[in-house]
Scaffold this motif. Structure first.
Motif, PDB file in Angstrom:
ATOM      1  N   PHE A 336       0.861  -1.176   0.000  1.00 48.59           N
ATOM      2  CA  PHE A 336       0.000   0.000   0.000  1.00 48.59           C
ATOM      3  C   PHE A 336       0.902   1.233   0.000  1.00 48.59           C
ATOM      4  O   PHE A 336       1.735   1.415   0.891  1.00 48.59           O
ATOM      5  N   THR A 337       0.738   2.066  -1.028  1.00 49.50           N
ATOM      6  CA  THR A 337       1.602   3.240  -1.194  1.00 49.50           C
ATOM      7  C   THR A 337       0.819   4.545  -1.303  1.00 49.50           C
ATOM      8  O   THR A 337       1.419   5.608  -1.471  1.00 49.50           O
ATOM      9  N   ARG A 338      -0.507   4.470  -1.198  1.00 51.48           N
ATOM     10  CA  ARG A 338      -1.346   5.663  -1.358  1.00 51.48           C
ATOM     11  C   ARG A 338      -2.352   5.712  -0.207  1.00 51.48           C
ATOM     12  O   ARG A 338      -3.211   4.837  -0.083  1.00 51.48           O
ATOM     13  N   PHE A 339      -2.227   6.745   0.613  1.00 51.85           N
ATOM     14  CA  PHE A 339      -3.041   6.861   1.811  1.00 51.85           C
ATOM     15  C   PHE A 339      -3.757   8.212   1.814  1.00 51.85           C
ATOM     16  O   PHE A 339      -3.111   9.255   1.706  1.00 51.85           O
ATOM     17  N   LEU A 340      -5.067   8.187   1.956  1.00 50.89           N
ATOM     18  CA  LEU A 340      -5.845   9.392   2.163  1.00 50.89           C
ATOM     19  C   LEU A 340      -6.324   9.337   3.615  1.00 50.89           C
ATOM     20  O   LEU A 340      -7.006   8.384   4.008  1.00 50.89           O
ATOM     21  N   PRO A 363      -0.214  18.471  -6.093  1.00 50.37           N
ATOM     22  CA  PRO A 363      -1.406  19.169  -6.593  1.00 50.37           C
ATOM     23  C   PRO A 363      -2.519  19.227  -5.553  1.00 50.37           C
ATOM     24  O   PRO A 363      -2.666  18.340  -4.710  1.00 50.37           O
ATOM     25  N   GLU A 364      -3.319  20.263  -5.644  1.00 48.93           N
ATOM     26  CA  GLU A 364      -4.416  20.477  -4.714  1.00 48.93           C
ATOM     27  C   GLU A 364      -5.626  19.655  -5.143  1.00 48.93           C
ATOM     28  O   GLU A 364      -6.004  19.635  -6.308  1.00 48.93           O
ATOM     29  N   ILE A 365      -6.232  18.977  -4.171  1.00 52.22           N
ATOM     30  CA  ILE A 365      -7.448  18.208  -4.429  1.00 52.22           C
ATOM     31  C   ILE A 365      -8.660  19.116  -4.263  1.00 52.22           C
ATOM     32  O   ILE A 365      -9.525  19.214  -5.131  1.00 52.22           O
ATOM     33  N   ASP A 366      -8.730  19.745  -3.112  1.00 55.23           N
ATOM     34  CA  ASP A 366      -9.710  20.772  -2.782  1.00 55.23           C
ATOM     35  C   ASP A 366      -8.960  21.868  -2.037  1.00 55.23           C
ATOM     36  O   ASP A 366      -7.830  21.626  -1.579  1.00 55.23           O
ATOM     37  N   PRO A 367      -9.525  23.065  -1.932  1.00 54.42           N
ATOM     38  CA  PRO A 367      -8.797  24.154  -1.277  1.00 54.42           C
ATOM     39  C   PRO A 367      -8.206  23.750   0.077  1.00 54.42           C
ATOM     40  O   PRO A 367      -8.913  23.294   0.973  1.00 54.42           O
ATOM     41  N   GLY A 368      -6.888  23.895   0.169  1.00 55.28           N
ATOM     42  CA  GLY A 368      -6.198  23.608   1.420  1.00 55.28           C
ATOM     43  C   GLY A 368      -5.786  22.172   1.625  1.00 55.28           C
ATOM     44  O   GLY A 368      -5.170  21.843   2.641  1.00 55.28           O
ATOM     45  N   VAL A 369      -6.080  21.289   0.663  1.00 56.64           N
ATOM     46  CA  VAL A 369      -5.743  19.863   0.825  1.00 56.64           C
ATOM     47  C   VAL A 369      -5.012  19.360  -0.416  1.00 56.64           C
ATOM     48  O   VAL A 369      -5.640  19.115  -1.454  1.00 56.64           O
ATOM     49  N   PRO A 370      -3.696  19.214  -0.353  1.00 57.64           N
ATOM     50  CA  PRO A 370      -2.950  18.710  -1.496  1.00 57.64           C
ATOM     51  C   PRO A 370      -2.600  17.230  -1.353  1.00 57.64           C
ATOM     52  O   PRO A 370      -2.652  16.658  -0.261  1.00 57.64           O
ATOM     53  N   TRP A 371      -2.251  16.621  -2.460  1.00 56.44           N
ATOM     54  CA  TRP A 371      -1.498  15.377  -2.394  1.00 56.44           C
ATOM     55  C   TRP A 371      -0.051  15.734  -2.045  1.00 56.44           C
ATOM     56  O   TRP A 371       0.455  16.790  -2.442  1.00 56.44           O
ATOM     57  N   THR A 372       0.582  14.870  -1.314  1.00 56.35           N
ATOM     58  CA  THR A 372       1.998  15.035  -1.013  1.00 56.35           C
ATOM     59  C   THR A 372       2.712  13.716  -1.302  1.00 56.35           C
ATOM     60  O   THR A 372       2.069  12.657  -1.422  1.00 56.35           O
ATOM     61  N   ARG A 373       4.030  13.803  -1.402  1.00 57.44           N
ATOM     62  CA  ARG A 373       4.824  12.597  -1.654  1.00 57.44           C
ATOM     63  C   ARG A 373       5.994  12.568  -0.689  1.00 57.44           C
ATOM     64  O   ARG A 373       6.682  13.571  -0.506  1.00 57.44           O
ATOM     65  N   SER A 374       6.204  11.431  -0.048  1.00 58.15           N
ATOM     66  CA  SER A 374       7.288  11.317   0.923  1.00 58.15           C
ATOM     67  C   SER A 374       8.635  11.500   0.236  1.00 58.15           C
ATOM     68  O   SER A 374       8.833  11.137  -0.923  1.00 58.15           O
ATOM     69  N   VAL A 375       9.555  12.083   0.965  1.00 62.04           N
ATOM     70  CA  VAL A 375      10.892  12.394   0.449  1.00 62.04           C
ATOM     71  C   VAL A 375      11.906  11.485   1.133  1.00 62.04           C
ATOM     72  O   VAL A 375      11.818  11.222   2.331  1.00 62.04           O
ATOM     73  N   ALA A 384      -2.508  12.132   1.230  1.00 59.23           N
ATOM     74  CA  ALA A 384      -3.384  13.286   1.304  1.00 59.23           C
ATOM     75  C   ALA A 384      -3.864  13.359   2.750  1.00 59.23           C
ATOM     76  O   ALA A 384      -4.555  12.450   3.225  1.00 59.23           O
ATOM     77  N   LEU A 385      -3.452  14.399   3.445  1.00 61.56           N
ATOM     78  CA  LEU A 385      -3.753  14.552   4.868  1.00 61.56           C
ATOM     79  C   LEU A 385      -4.780  15.667   5.012  1.00 61.56           C
ATOM     80  O   LEU A 385      -4.464  16.833   4.817  1.00 61.56           O
ATOM     81  N   LYS A 386      -6.003  15.304   5.380  1.00 64.44           N
ATOM     82  CA  LYS A 386      -7.126  16.230   5.337  1.00 64.44           C
ATOM     83  C   LYS A 386      -7.608  16.587   6.734  1.00 64.44           C
ATOM     84  O   LYS A 386      -7.925  15.701   7.534  1.00 64.44           O
TER      85      LYS A 386
END
Length: 404
Positions: A336-340, A363-375, A384-386
């Protein structure tokens, strides 16, 4: 997200990084702290440490970001942390502006509105950890600090940055230290940002960052805004983990279930008895034949109150957070590599369990909530942390179309 959308290269780091942490070419650094509901003294300690780390890295301006619903308690932590940061920075004045008009949060005459409703009449009055029964932010904040709290009202804000700057100077002359600032739309936030260009400390919701990048752009310290960049995620399975009990998250779960997304509800009472375990929940997710199954503990206020009466408010929340965090850790080991994730405390616990130390803002999904990618990982994780209150009703359905 606001800083990235306004053209600043932004990296988010989980917790306070070590002194040798490499921020790369970031123009803005976000240190994500789980400090909203911990004891105020602990929140002050960790916030001061974060500010010192940013100052050591060359930060010219510190922003203390909290939720746009200003949710806190008379014991803290917004006032206490603000007071500590003012002292650390030796700053004469700061502002407090949780307005985020795009998401329906506005401040007028010092009162916070959620849509057309006063905060105290909104579902936030039933928040399980930080119930908000007063919409007067001057009054709410003054309960949390010994510093004088004032107001820059709409009368000044509507006149623009010069009038707002004059209001700041008058506040300093009058001995006030923290100013609630009215804001009804994005233009107000941009004008507030311009007026606060030389302010060492700014506090507010995500929206308060809207006008800040342009200050650095005018000073030649960052480049022009660029079009949104491509964003891809590592191949792997996806899951939705929802610990928030907000009305918005409950609507998002309902709409996803109506679209036949399978969902497993977690009852904290069964978790406490050992009937529901992280292993059993992870097994349910892994055997689901749907690409984005949901595990949730979200419930209506009356159900939450009953559970809290039996388990205690803090213990009930911790049980759910710990369970969902352990579920995430188990799923990571199974491709599992994609977590909302929905819910601030839940997001913090999940990120920690996944071992993520830094995130690239996507990229932004909805105002104030983007997808992020671990570094810094061999197999990056998309997250996506909402915040519980954010996102449209179809958020859980449409989020996946924003990543490749």
């Amino acid at each position: 997200m606001t800083l990235a959308r306004e053209g600043m290269r932004t990296v988010q780091v989980i917790g306070v990084p070590p002194a040798d942490f490499d921020f790369g070419d970031a123009e803005a650094v976000v240190l994500a702290l789980k400090s909203r509901t911990i004891p105020a003294s602990e929140a002050v300690t960790i916030s001061r440490a974060a500010a010192r780390r940013l100052l050591d890295a060359g930060a010219e301006q510190i922003v203390f970001k909290y939720c746009s619903t200003f949710d806190s308690t008379p014991a803290g932590n917004i006032g206490q942390v603000t007071e500590a940061l003012l002292e650390l920075l030796d700053a004469p004045l700061t502002i407090a502006c949780p307005a985020f008009p795009t998401n329906g949060r506005a401040v007028y005459r010092g009162h916070l509105f959620v849509g057309d409703t006063l905060l105290s009449d909104s579902p936030m009055k039933d928040h399980p950890l930080t119930p908000m029964d007063d919409a007067n932010l001057v009054r709410v904040l003054q309960r949390q600090t010994t510093l004088p709290v004032g107001l820059v009202s709409h009368d000044a804000v509507k006149e623009g940055s010069a009038a707002i700057s004059s209001a700041f100077q008058a506040a300093i002359a009058g001995g006030e230290k923290i100013m609630i600032v009215d804001a009804l739309d994005d233009n107000h936030l941009r004008q507030i940002g311009r007026a606060a260009s030389g302010m060492k400390l700014i506090t507010g919701g995500s929206g308060i960052a809207l006008g800040l990048p342009e200050n650095f752009r005018r000073a030649g310290k960052i480049g022009e805004k660029k079009a949104e960049w491509a964003f891809s995620a590592t191949d792997g399975r996806a899951v939705i983990l929802a610990g928030s009990c907000s009305a918005a998250t409950r609507r998002q779960i309902d709409q996803a279930m109506r679209a036949e997304v399978p969902a497993l509800k977690i009852n904290p009472l069964l978790v406490a008895k050992g009937v529901v375990t992280a292993e059993s929940v992870a097994d349910w997710v892994k055997t689901s034949n749907h690409p984005t199954p949901i595990v949730y503990s979200s419930a209506d206020p009356s159900e939450v109150i009953d559970i809290q009466k039996e388990l205690g408010r803090e213990n009930a929340g911790a049980l759910v957070e710990d369970l969902l965090a352990e579920v995430a850790g188990r799923l990571k080991q199974d491709n599992f590599t994609r977590f909302l994730v929905a819910g601030g405390e839940t997001s913090g616990a999940v990120v920690q369990a996944l071992g993520v130390s830094a995130l690239q803002i996507g990229p932004e999904i909805d105002p104030g909530v983007p997808w992020t990618r671990s570094v810094g990982e061999e197999r990056p994780i998309a997250l996506a942390l909402k915040s519980g209150n954010f996102g449209a009703d179809d958020f859980f359905l449409k989020a996946w179309s924003r990543i490749q």
